[in-house]
Design a protein around this motif. Structure first.
Motif, short mmCIF file in Angstrom:
data_model
loop_
_atom_site.label_atom_id
_atom_site.label_comp_id
_atom_site.label_asym_id
_atom_site.label_seq_id
_atom_site.Cartn_x
_atom_site.Cartn_y
_atom_site.Cartn_z
N ASP A 112 24.35 -19.96 -0.31
CA ASP A 112 23.89 -20.17 -1.69
C ASP A 112 23.12 -18.95 -2.19
O ASP A 112 23.29 -18.51 -3.34
N ILE A 113 22.26 -18.39 -1.33
CA ILE A 113 21.51 -17.20 -1.70
C ILE A 113 22.46 -16.03 -1.95
O ILE A 113 22.34 -15.29 -2.93
N ARG A 114 23.43 -15.86 -1.06
CA ARG A 114 24.39 -14.75 -1.20
C ARG A 114 25.20 -14.90 -2.48
O ARG A 114 25.44 -13.93 -3.21
N ASN A 115 25.68 -16.11 -2.77
CA ASN A 115 26.48 -16.33 -3.97
C ASN A 115 25.66 -16.06 -5.23
O ASN A 115 26.17 -15.48 -6.19
N THR A 116 24.40 -16.51 -5.22
CA THR A 116 23.54 -16.28 -6.38
C THR A 116 23.32 -14.79 -6.60
O THR A 116 23.38 -14.29 -7.72
N LEU A 117 23.07 -14.07 -5.51
CA LEU A 117 22.88 -12.63 -5.62
C LEU A 117 24.16 -11.94 -6.07
O LEU A 117 24.14 -11.01 -6.88
N HIS A 196 20.53 -15.86 9.33
CA HIS A 196 19.16 -15.99 9.82
C HIS A 196 18.26 -14.85 9.36
O HIS A 196 17.15 -14.73 9.86
N LYS A 197 18.71 -14.01 8.45
CA LYS A 197 17.86 -12.92 8.00
C LYS A 197 17.89 -12.80 6.48
O LYS A 197 18.34 -11.82 5.92
N PRO A 198 17.42 -13.83 5.80
CA PRO A 198 17.35 -13.71 4.35
C PRO A 198 16.30 -12.66 3.98
O PRO A 198 15.15 -12.79 4.34
N TRP A 199 16.69 -11.63 3.25
CA TRP A 199 15.81 -10.50 3.04
C TRP A 199 15.26 -10.42 1.62
O TRP A 199 14.39 -9.61 1.34
N LEU A 200 15.76 -11.22 0.72
CA LEU A 200 15.26 -11.18 -0.64
C LEU A 200 13.87 -11.79 -0.73
O LEU A 200 13.56 -12.73 -0.01
N PRO A 201 13.00 -11.25 -1.61
CA PRO A 201 11.66 -11.83 -1.76
C PRO A 201 11.75 -13.31 -2.16
O PRO A 201 12.39 -13.66 -3.13
N GLY A 202 11.09 -14.15 -1.38
CA GLY A 202 11.09 -15.58 -1.68
C GLY A 202 12.17 -16.37 -0.98
O GLY A 202 12.08 -17.59 -0.90
N SER A 203 13.20 -15.69 -0.49
CA SER A 203 14.30 -16.43 0.13
C SER A 203 13.90 -17.01 1.48
O SER A 203 14.44 -18.03 1.91
N GLN A 204 12.93 -16.37 2.15
CA GLN A 204 12.48 -16.88 3.44
C GLN A 204 11.88 -18.28 3.28
O GLN A 204 12.08 -19.16 4.12
N ARG A 205 11.14 -18.48 2.20
CA ARG A 205 10.53 -19.79 1.95
C ARG A 205 11.61 -20.84 1.69
O ARG A 205 11.53 -21.97 2.20
N TYR A 206 12.61 -20.48 0.92
CA TYR A 206 13.71 -21.41 0.63
C TYR A 206 14.45 -21.78 1.91
O TYR A 206 14.74 -22.96 2.17
N PHE A 207 14.74 -20.79 2.74
CA PHE A 207 15.46 -21.03 3.98
C PHE A 207 14.63 -21.89 4.93
O PHE A 207 15.15 -22.79 5.59
N ALA A 208 13.31 -21.64 4.99
CA ALA A 208 12.43 -22.44 5.85
C ALA A 208 12.36 -23.88 5.38
O ALA A 208 12.31 -24.82 6.19
N TRP A 312 16.13 -19.76 -8.24
CA TRP A 312 16.96 -18.61 -7.86
C TRP A 312 18.10 -18.42 -8.85
O TRP A 312 18.36 -17.32 -9.32
N HIS A 313 18.80 -19.48 -9.15
CA HIS A 313 19.99 -19.39 -10.01
C HIS A 313 19.65 -18.91 -11.42
O HIS A 313 20.48 -18.30 -12.09
N PHE A 314 18.41 -19.18 -11.86
CA PHE A 314 18.03 -18.77 -13.22
C PHE A 314 17.41 -17.38 -13.26
O PHE A 314 17.76 -16.55 -14.11
N THR A 315 16.46 -17.13 -12.34
CA THR A 315 15.69 -15.89 -12.44
C THR A 315 16.37 -14.69 -11.80
O THR A 315 16.23 -13.57 -12.30
N LEU A 316 17.09 -14.91 -10.71
CA LEU A 316 17.67 -13.77 -10.00
C LEU A 316 18.66 -12.99 -10.84
O LEU A 316 18.57 -11.75 -10.93
N PRO A 317 19.65 -13.64 -11.51
CA PRO A 317 20.55 -12.85 -12.36
C PRO A 317 19.82 -12.13 -13.49
O PRO A 317 20.16 -11.00 -13.84
N THR A 318 18.79 -12.78 -14.04
CA THR A 318 18.04 -12.16 -15.14
C THR A 318 17.29 -10.92 -14.67
O THR A 318 17.37 -9.84 -15.29
N LEU A 319 16.56 -11.05 -13.57
CA LEU A 319 15.75 -9.94 -13.08
C LEU A 319 16.60 -8.79 -12.59
O LEU A 319 16.34 -7.62 -12.92
N ILE A 320 17.62 -9.11 -11.79
CA ILE A 320 18.47 -8.04 -11.26
C ILE A 320 19.26 -7.38 -12.38
O ILE A 320 19.42 -6.15 -12.42
N GLY A 321 19.78 -8.19 -13.31
CA GLY A 321 20.52 -7.62 -14.44
C GLY A 321 19.65 -6.70 -15.27
O GLY A 321 20.08 -5.60 -15.67
#
Length: 349
Positions: A112-117, A196-208, A312-321
């Motif tokens: 889900d994280i990869r697809n959103t990114l 097992h290595k989510p590297w985006l800021p905040g993704s570690q919390r979601y995965f945990a 993630w689905h709302f803010t990540l595309p906005t910030l990265i874009g």
């Protein structure tokens, strides 16, 4: 797994598990993977069906040598740990869907994280394509025009124009190289399978949060099936594939088996349990059944993960874009207006 745990598991599963049932479960896992549901079996270099075929072959070999299927399942050291313990948790709780959930929930979260990114990178890639075509135009038409003006006034071209002319001279290198790098990056991204290595800021919390939800659900199911709490903690901890959660589960299970007070348990290890889960396992529940409390906690974590996923689905595309797209546009604007402004400055003086 200790000999005591193996014997306990063997007695619990005697005459309940057959080799055909394991094969059927593995076939279902392979079908889910082929349908697009990510499955975690440890080795990213082979497909899920290939990994499951090896598991089936080893189980069949041990069974043909007369070893009970239960012993083969628990003693085989080459099985992926997450698969092995999630399957044991599902078998002991008599809920095979729990095993499916154990080997798929975490990979689904990572996917889900990869697809959103990946979706967030679409807009910058479009901007990059437009800027790439525009920069080719700058090198082919714009830079020679400015160069001719400098030649007419007999002045050395500005450093900005010199960079454009250098880009024009090396077009045979970067014009084909940029598309190749983009294609190679997309290909490498699609083949990335490490969950097992989510590297985006905040993704570690979601995965945990997802991991804790699965852990609480497994412990609740095992307890409802009559499995003792220490063994339930160990099974659920090992199937989480989280080193801190495994250590905390082992420490708490050992303390409960030896009737030790919580003060005797390593506080650092217990801190691996989040407050809500730690309260359920070590606090006063006021007479409420532990499995029901753990299911409530699992649902709480599941809803929290869904909320985090929505963010993630709302803010990540906005910030990265905005960030990457802004950088690309800034670079192109500097390439376009920088040399022109420098030329005007030269003409003015």
């Amino acid at each position: 797994m200790t000999a005591v745990e193996i014997c306990t598991l063997t007695r619990r599963l005697m005459n309940e598990v057959t080799l055909e049932e394991i094969f059927a479960l593995n076939e279902e896992l392979a079908a889910l993977d082929e349908a697009g549901v990510p499955i975690e079996l440890g080795d990213p270099t082979q497909t899920t069906r290939e990994a499951l075929a090896k598991i089936n072959a080893r189980l069949a070999l041990r069974s043909s040598l007369g070893q009970p299927i239960q012993g083969a399942l628990t003693e085989e050291v080459e099985f992926p740990p997450m698969y092995q313990h999630a399957l044991l948790a599902g078998l002991e709780s008599n809920q095979l869907p729990l095993a499916l959930d154990g080997v798929s929930r975490q990979p689904i979260a990572w996917d889900d994280i990869r697809n959103t990114l990946g979706q967030a990178l679409v807009q910058p890639l479009v901007i990059l394509a437009l800027a790439y075509c525009g920069f080719i135009f700058l090198c082919l038409r714009y830079a020679p025009t400015l160069e001719s003006i400098y030649e007419q006034i007999r002045v050395t071209p500005s450093w900005g124009l010199q960079l454009l002319l250098l880009g024009r001279a090396w077009m045979f290198v970067w014009v084909p190289l940029v598309p190749l790098l983009v294609v190679a990056g997309i290909y490498s991204w699609q083949r990335q399978t490490n969950p097992h290595k989510p590297w985006l800021p905040g993704s570690q919390r979601y995965f945990a949060t997802v991991t804790r939800s699965v852990f609480a659900e497994q412990v609740a199911s095992l307890l409802e099936a009559g499995v003792p709490l220490p063994h339930s903690l160990r099974l659920a901890g090992k199937s989480s594939n989280d080193s801190e959660l495994i250590a905390a589960s082992e420490a708490l299970a050992t303390a409960q088996e030896n009737n030790q007070p919580l003060s005797a348990v390593d506080e650092v290890r217990l801190n691996a349990f989040p407050p809500l889960l730690r309260w359920a396992l070590t606090g006063n529940l006021g007479g409420e059944p532990l499995p029901e409390v753990l299911r409530f906690i699992a649902e709480t974590y599941r809803q929290s993960a869904e909320r985090q996923s929505g963010v993630w689905h709302f803010t990540l595309p906005t910030l990265i874009g905005a960030f990457l797209g802004g950088l690309i546009v800034l670079f192109y604007c500097l390439s376009l207006f920088g040399p022109y402004v420098q030329m005007l400055h030269t003409l003015a003086y």
